[in-house]
Scaffold this active site. Structure first.
Site, mmCIF file in Angstrom:
data_model
loop_
_atom_site.group_PDB
_atom_site.id
_atom_site.type_symbol
_atom_site.label_atom_id
_atom_site.label_comp_id
_atom_site.label_asym_id
_atom_site.label_seq_id
_atom_site.Cartn_x
_atom_site.Cartn_y
_atom_site.Cartn_z
ATOM 1 N N GLY A 54 0.790 -1.227 0.000
ATOM 2 C CA GLY A 54 0.000 0.000 0.000
ATOM 3 C C GLY A 54 0.820 1.274 0.000
ATOM 4 N N HIS A 55 2.143 1.182 -0.043
ATOM 5 C CA HIS A 55 3.000 2.380 0.068
ATOM 6 C C HIS A 55 4.102 2.336 -0.966
ATOM 7 C CE1 HIS A 55 5.508 5.485 2.114
ATOM 8 N NE2 HIS A 55 4.358 5.861 2.610
ATOM 9 N N PHE A 56 3.954 2.613 -2.125
ATOM 10 C CA PHE A 56 2.756 2.953 -2.870
ATOM 11 C C PHE A 56 2.663 1.988 -4.042
ATOM 12 C CE2 PHE A 56 4.325 6.910 -0.978
ATOM 13 C CZ PHE A 56 3.211 7.325 -0.280
#
Length: 157
Positions: A54-56
């Site tokens: 999720g990052h990124f």
């Protein structure tokens, strides 16, 4: 078997010194150690790290707060190995960060070199300088503070 001053510290001893485990253990190896003074440790950054989902997506970058956490864990090894005896029922707790600066992104494939030095201890409180670099290039720096506290008093055991 405990490491001698200046010796590398293997992951098995790091397990004995830090309470962290996968996926939150962010120190893979210690390459140099001087009791009460300094430590140099390694974090191998791989695409398999759970935070990269999720990052990124499409442009994976290691979160700056996790770089600080990796530095704090290296500092925890430094403090733990510098104490007169084992931590026992105590734990090393990160208490503060000052003057943090992030210089460039850390991405999958990087090997993060973590250095903590200028350790100052007063009773159970500790302060140190910390730097993270990749291939000799500074990527983050900060002043870290921590305390060695009783696990039960901290509500952890």
């Amino acid at each position: 078997m405990p490491a001698n001053p200046g010796d590398a510290i293997a992951i098995t001893e790091i397990f004995a010194l830090l309470p962290h485990r996968y996926p939150f253990l962010l120190v893979d190896r210690v390459t140099a150690f001087v009791p009460g003074e300094s430590i140099t440790a390694i974090k191998n950054v791989t695409i398999n790290e759970p935070f990269f989902q999720g990052h990124f997506p499409g442009a994976p970058v290691m979160p700056g707060m996790l770089i600080l956490e990796a530095l704090a864990q290296a500092g925890g090894v430094l403090v733990s190995k510098s104490l007169e005896g084992p931590l026992g029922d105590r734990i090393f707790m990160f208490t503060g960060v000052e003057r943090a600066k992030f210089r460039r992104p850390v991405v999958p494939g990087d090997q993060l070199t973590l250095r903590c030095f200028d350790l100052k201890r007063r009773m159970t409180l500790c302060r140190m300088r910390a730097e993270a670099s990749v291939e000799g290039v500074l990527v983050a720096e900060a002043e870290l503070s921590a305390a060695v506290v009783d696990k039960k008093a901290a509500g952890l055991g």
